[in-house]
Design a protein around this motif. Structure first.
Motif, mmCIF file in Angstrom:
data_model
loop_
_atom_site.group_PDB
_atom_site.id
_atom_site.type_symbol
_atom_site.label_atom_id
_atom_site.label_comp_id
_atom_site.label_asym_id
_atom_site.label_seq_id
_atom_site.Cartn_x
_atom_site.Cartn_y
_atom_site.Cartn_z
ATOM 1 N N TYR A 69 0.835 -1.196 0.000
ATOM 2 C CA TYR A 69 0.000 0.000 0.000
ATOM 3 C C TYR A 69 0.872 1.249 0.000
ATOM 4 O O TYR A 69 1.986 1.234 0.523
ATOM 5 N N GLU A 70 0.340 2.322 -0.554
ATOM 6 C CA GLU A 70 1.003 3.628 -0.500
ATOM 7 C C GLU A 70 0.262 4.481 0.531
ATOM 8 O O GLU A 70 0.510 4.365 1.708
ATOM 9 N N PHE A 72 -3.144 5.088 2.585
ATOM 10 C CA PHE A 72 -4.251 4.186 2.918
ATOM 11 C C PHE A 72 -4.830 4.517 4.294
ATOM 12 O O PHE A 72 -4.245 5.265 5.086
ATOM 13 N N SER A 169 5.971 2.722 -0.272
ATOM 14 C CA SER A 169 5.021 1.629 -0.434
ATOM 15 C C SER A 169 5.476 0.432 0.388
ATOM 16 O O SER A 169 6.669 0.251 0.617
ATOM 17 N N LYS A 193 -7.606 2.207 0.029
ATOM 18 C CA LYS A 193 -6.511 2.902 -0.646
ATOM 19 C C LYS A 193 -6.953 4.324 -0.926
ATOM 20 O O LYS A 193 -8.089 4.561 -1.336
#
Length: 194
Positions: A69-70, A72, A169, A193
Motif C-alpha cells: 500500500y502507498e 491508505f 510503499s 486505498k
C-alpha cells in the motif's frame, strides 16, 4: 431557495464521493491474503476472530499482508487478551509501528502511539487512558498519507505524527512481540486505498 437546495445536493455528492471505500483484508475464516510466518500456530482463526498467542519460546513474529500500500486507511477491532499485551500495526515496514498495549521498553501502555526505529516513541497519543477499553473491543483507525499518519481510537483522534523513515510503499503488518507471554484478538480488519 432553489440555489440552496442545489448547493446542499452538490455538497452531499461531493462528501459522498470523497469517502474512501473500505475493503476487508481478513475474511474471518482463514489467513488468505496474508503471509503466514513459520510459527503459524501463533496466528489462528476461530469463530471469525484472528487469535494471536505467543508460543512457548516467545520468539514473536509478524503477520504481513500480501498486498502493498502507498496512502491508505486501515481500521481494526482489537481486544486485549491474557498476559502483557505488546502488539501493534506496522506501516509499510518494520520502521514505523502504531503500538497496541504495553511498551516493552517503557513498561507502560502506549496504545495508539508511534514506535519508530531509532527514535523509540517520538510522540505519545493523547486521551488513551480515558478511551481504551481493557476488557472489551476497541476500534483503531490509522490514516497514512505520505510521511504522515494519524490515529483514531474508538472514534476519537489521539495522535498525528510525521516521520522521515516511512517507505513510499509496503505491506501492513500485525506484531506479536518477542519475549512476552500474551494473547490479543483482532476482527473487522479493513483497508481503503487513498
Amino acid at each position: 431557495m432553489l440555489n440552496k437546495i442545489i448547493l446542499i445536493l452538490l455538497l452531499s455528492v461531493s462528501v459522498f464521493a470523497q469517502k474512501p471505500k473500505m475493503k476487508k483484508i481478513f475474511n474471518g475464516k482463514d489467513l488468505k491474503g496474508w503471509i503466514v510466518p513459520d510459527d503459524k500456530n501463533c496466528w489462528t482463526v476461530e469463530d471469525g476472530l484472528l487469535k494471536v498467542k505467543s508460543e512457548p519460546t516467545k520468539k514473536g513474529s509478524i503477520l504481513w499482508t500480501e498486498n502493498k500500500y502507498e496512502d491508505f486507511i486501515i481500521q481494526v477491532d482489537f481486544k486485549m487478551g491474557d498476559g502483557r499485551v505488546d502488539s501493534g500495526i506496522f506501516l509499510k515496514s518494520e520502521l514505523n509501528q502504531v503500538q497496541i498495549g504495553i511498551s516493552g521498553s517503557l513498561k507502560r501502555d502506549m496504545t495508539a502511539s508511534p514506535y519508530v526505529i531509532g527514535k523509540m516513541y517520538p510522540k505519545e497519543a493523547t486521551k488513551v487512558k480515558d478511551i481504551l477499553k481493557m476488557e472489551d473491543w476497541n476500534t483503531m483507525k490509522v490514516k497514512v498519507v505520505g510521511k504522515n499518519y494519524q490515529v483514531w481510537l474508538n472514534g476519537i483522534e489521539v495522535m498525528d505524527y510525521t516521520t522521515e523513515s516511512i517507505p513510499e510503499s509496503g505491506p501492513i503488518g500485525l506484531q506479536l512481540h518477542p519475549g512476552n507471554e500474551m494473547s490479543i484478538y483482532y476482527k473487522n480488519l479493513s483497508v481503503a486505498k487513498l
